[in-house]
Motif scaffolding. Structure first.
Motif, PDB file in Angstrom:
ATOM      1  N   THR A   8       0.845  -1.185   0.000  1.00 51.34           N
ATOM      2  CA  THR A   8       0.000   0.000   0.000  1.00 51.34           C
ATOM      3  C   THR A   8       0.882   1.236   0.000  1.00 51.34           C
ATOM      4  OG1 THR A   8      -1.755  -1.147   1.206  1.00 51.34           O
ATOM      5  CG2 THR A   8      -1.797   1.260   1.238  1.00 51.34           C
ATOM      6  N   TYR A   9       0.597   2.150  -0.918  1.00 57.59           N
ATOM      7  CA  TYR A   9       1.411   3.354  -1.095  1.00 57.59           C
ATOM      8  C   TYR A   9       0.545   4.601  -0.922  1.00 57.59           C
ATOM      9  CZ  TYR A   9       4.525   0.015  -3.441  1.00 57.59           C
ATOM     10  OH  TYR A   9       5.319  -1.059  -3.746  1.00 57.59           O
ATOM     11  N   THR A  10       1.166   5.675  -0.445  1.00 56.74           N
ATOM     12  CA  THR A  10       0.544   6.991  -0.467  1.00 56.74           C
ATOM     13  C   THR A  10       1.351   7.888  -1.398  1.00 56.74           C
ATOM     14  OG1 THR A  10      -0.391   6.881   1.758  1.00 56.74           O
ATOM     15  CG2 THR A  10       0.021   9.069   0.864  1.00 56.74           C
ATOM     16  N   THR A  49      -4.105   6.880  -2.251  1.00 55.87           N
ATOM     17  CA  THR A  49      -3.459   5.601  -1.946  1.00 55.87           C
ATOM     18  C   THR A  49      -3.509   4.690  -3.165  1.00 55.87           C
ATOM     19  OG1 THR A  49      -5.509   4.655  -1.085  1.00 55.87           O
ATOM     20  CG2 THR A  49      -4.035   5.703   0.498  1.00 55.87           C
ATOM     21  N   ILE A  50      -2.455   3.888  -3.280  1.00 52.66           N
ATOM     22  CA  ILE A  50      -2.382   2.839  -4.308  1.00 52.66           C
ATOM     23  C   ILE A  50      -2.194   1.517  -3.580  1.00 52.66           C
ATOM     24  CG2 ILE A  50      -1.124   1.948  -6.304  1.00 52.66           C
ATOM     25  CD1 ILE A  50      -0.009   4.789  -6.711  1.00 52.66           C
ATOM     26  N   LYS A  51      -3.054   0.558  -3.849  1.00 52.21           N
ATOM     27  CA  LYS A  51      -2.892  -0.783  -3.292  1.00 52.21           C
ATOM     28  C   LYS A  51      -2.589  -1.744  -4.432  1.00 52.21           C
ATOM     29  CE  LYS A  51      -5.805  -0.150   0.792  1.00 52.21           C
ATOM     30  NZ  LYS A  51      -6.967  -0.642   1.565  1.00 52.21           N
ATOM     31  N   VAL A  52      -1.446  -2.440  -4.325  1.00 49.70           N
ATOM     32  CA  VAL A  52      -0.998  -3.371  -5.359  1.00 49.70           C
ATOM     33  C   VAL A  52      -0.946  -4.771  -4.754  1.00 49.70           C
ATOM     34  CG1 VAL A  52       0.815  -3.936  -7.032  1.00 49.70           C
ATOM     35  CG2 VAL A  52       0.399  -1.537  -6.396  1.00 49.70           C
ATOM     36  N   THR A  53      -1.575  -5.740  -5.404  1.00 50.24           N
ATOM     37  CA  THR A  53      -1.530  -7.123  -4.930  1.00 50.24           C
ATOM     38  C   THR A  53      -0.411  -7.875  -5.650  1.00 50.24           C
ATOM     39  OG1 THR A  53      -3.100  -7.929  -6.582  1.00 50.24           O
ATOM     40  CG2 THR A  53      -4.012  -7.090  -4.502  1.00 50.24           C
ATOM     41  N   ASP A  54      -0.075  -9.063  -5.123  1.00 53.96           N
ATOM     42  CA  ASP A  54       0.995  -9.857  -5.728  1.00 53.96           C
ATOM     43  C   ASP A  54       0.674 -10.278  -7.152  1.00 53.96           C
ATOM     44  OD1 ASP A  54       3.099 -10.060  -3.748  1.00 53.96           O
ATOM     45  OD2 ASP A  54       1.701 -11.236  -2.539  1.00 53.96           O
ATOM     46  N   ASP A  55      -0.618 -10.444  -7.448  1.00 56.04           N
ATOM     47  CA  ASP A  55      -0.982 -10.862  -8.801  1.00 56.04           C
ATOM     48  C   ASP A  55      -1.294  -9.676  -9.722  1.00 56.04           C
ATOM     49  OD1 ASP A  55      -3.326 -10.087  -7.650  1.00 56.04           O
ATOM     50  OD2 ASP A  55      -4.415 -11.952  -8.034  1.00 56.04           O
TER      51      ASP A  55
END
Length: 564
Positions: free
Chosen positions: A453-455, A474-480
């Motif tokens: 999770t990034y801001t 916010t940016i939320k990036v999953t492993d897939d």
């Protein structure tokens, strides 16, 4: 007639017997000290042998085939052939001191005799020897016994012997068989042939310590399972990482049968990843056994043809023989670290481990191809996210010169970009983080990001726009590779993105700047607070301006100074 007792000194034995009285090795038999016997005893033994109707009256024993800790017999299929019967049993308390052995029938006798002859093993029948008894006299860990086992497997179909059991399978880590007490050849469709003894009279051990009634299979491929630690702390088959980030890796495997394998070799071929020196550790049941491996060598991988990815550097290490001797059947866990040095959306980093069993001589039957090593691969993808800055008044107008910084909330780190190496570095000091500026198209590309999770916060508003309105999101990036974008400060100024597939395209956060207070979306207390603060600031400016004009006017009119 009885033969003298045969000693079983090697704990690797898989089962042994003789015609006449002898000790059984759980596979082969080491030294044997023949005694002289009287003609009367020889005659009695010969008559007794004639009266024993093979396996028909043999008691039942048990045989357990084990895959080892953490492994399974799924996919294996076993066929079991009787090589020899046990006759006279001499017990020493709960253990077996010696037994007599004989061939179960003429077909089995001829089959074993031919296998012995092919591999240069002879015996003297005048001394009371037969094929079954001579087979048990072979040294357990000798090349000769391994060759004989291979010959027996390859000639079983043509020998006219009938298997005692066929197509024996299990989906667990063991297979329990009930068989007439005796010495058996176990043929594994997915492994190497085994010579092994059942339990004898309920005993599971010889007096010299050798095991009866159980063995570890000699699988032809030692499987290995590789994982990477995700940012959430869980171990996964694949996990996204930021370029420049160091990640933990783990590999597990079961130590193979010491009657088949001398040592094992581990190689980790890393593409776009560099092994961290000194990070290799190995353990069994929580006990550190790193000293069971030799020196860690570097393993350089060159870029594949047509790829722009730079070389990765993995490692290669071979175990000591003591690893296999001491930990046969145990599960080993190996951990180490690698730094992602050149992953991109187009070229994910690859981490492939290879486990090679270094087979003892003559373990692989001559008509069986050398087994391939066990392998497992852990892809390490990375993803891109774009920011696009537009005017709130005119959505078609992009804004150049808006500045932003990015913070990894999962790791509490500010990101600094190194364009020379295409890697990020990380720290807790915001002042050292890279300040990105939107280009002529109003775009910033945040590239090569891992899961987390990034801001992203605006640090400088372009000229002509309200400086006190600085949106963040916010940016939320999953492993897939699924990306979610949502506004944080001034949420109404950031377009919402839900689970965009970063593998297919680059998700884009659309962020607005305002040049008029009426452009603020009236959604939420934060926006209202900004509106109030902004309006109050405007009122203050207007009041101060009016008050100044009033003072000047009154002073000019000679009314005297204004009371403070």
């Amino acid at each position: 007639m009885t033969a003298s007792a045969v000693g079983m000194s090697d704990p690797r034995a898989s089962g042994q017997r003789a015609h006449g009285k002898q000790t059984i090795n759980e596979g082969d038999q080491s030294s044997m000290d023949m005694k002289k016997i009287s003609a009367a005893c020889a005659t009695a033994a010969a008559l007794a042998a004639l009266c024993v109707p093979g396996a028909a009256f043999a008691a039942d024993g048990t045989l357990t085939l084990n895959a080892g800790d953490g492994s399974t017999l799924a996919g294996h299929s076993f066929t079991v052939y009787l090589i020899a019967n046990y006759n006279d049993v001499v017990k020493d308390g709960a253990n077996v001191k010696s037994v007599s052995a004989s061939s179960p029938d003429a077909a089995a006798d001829a089959w074993v005799k031919a296998a012995l002859n092919k591999n240069g093993v002879t015996y003297n029948t005048s001394e009371g020897r037969n094929a079954a008894e001579q087979l048990l006299r072979l040294q357990t860990d000798s090349n000769t016994l391994r060759k004989v086992a291979g010959t027996l497997q390859s000639t079983a179909a043509a020998s006219k012997v009938t298997a005692v059991k066929t197509n024996q399978t299990s989906t667990t880590g063991s297979l329990n068989l009930t068989l007439p007490e005796g010495y058996y050849l176990v043929v594994d469709a997915q492994g190497i042939p085994i010579l092994v003894s059942t339990t004898i009279g309920g005993a599971t051990r010889m007096t010299n310590g050798q095991t009866l009634g159980s063995t570890q299979i000699k699988t032809n491929v030692t499987k290995i399972d590789k994982k990477i630690k995700s940012v959430d702390g869980t171990w996964k088959d694949s996990a996204a990482a930021t370029n420049g980030e160091t990640r933990d890796f783990k590999a597990t495997f079961t130590v193979p049968n010491k009657l088949a394998v001398d040592t094992i070799t581990l190689e980790d071929h890393m593409t776009g990843i560099t092994y961290i020196d000194g990070s290799f550790h190995a353990s069994v049941d929580g006990t550190d056994i790193t000293n069971q491996f030799g020196a860690i060598g570097k393993d350089k991988i060159t870029a594949a043809a047509g790829k722009t990815q730079t070389d990765g550097t993995g490692f290669k290490v071979t175990s000591l023989q003591s690893l296999v001797d001491t930990y046969q059947g145990k599960q080993v866990t190996v951990t180490y670290q690698g730094k992602v040095v050149n992953a991109s959306k187009a070229n994910k980093a690859i981490n492939q481990i290879i486990l090679t069993s270094n087979w003892l001589p003559s373990v692989i039957p001559p008509d069986v191809p050398t087994p391939n090593p066990g392998t497992d691969e852990t892809p390490v993808p990375t993803y891109d996210v774009d920011l696009k800055k537009i005017s709130a008044a005119d959505g078609s107008r992009t804004i150049q010169g808006a500045k932003f910084k990015i913070h990894n909330d999962s790791l509490n780190q500010w990101y600094t970009w190194d364009s020379a190496s295409n890697q990020w570095t990380f720290g807790t000091d915001e002042s050292k983080a890279t300040e990105f500026s939107t280009d002529a198209q109003g775009v910033i590309n945040f590239t090569r990001l891992g899961a987390g999770t990034y801001t992203v916060k605006e640090t400088q508003v372009p000229t002509g726009y309200f400086t006190f309105v600085k949106p963040s999101f916010t940016i939320k990036v999953t492993d897939d590779g699924h990306v979610t974008i949502a506004g944080k400060d001034q949420p109404g100024l950031t377009g919402k993105v839900t689970n965009a597939d970063a593998n297919a395209s680059t998700p884009t956060a659309v962020v607005k700047n305002i040049d008029n207070i009426t452009q603020l979306p009236q959604t939420g207390a934060t926006t209202m607070a900004i509106m109030i603060v902004g309006a109050f600031a405007i009122i203050l400016v207007a009041t101060a301006t009016g008050w100044g004009a009033y003072r000047i006017r009154h002073e000019d009119m000679g009314d005297g100074p204004i009371a403070a």
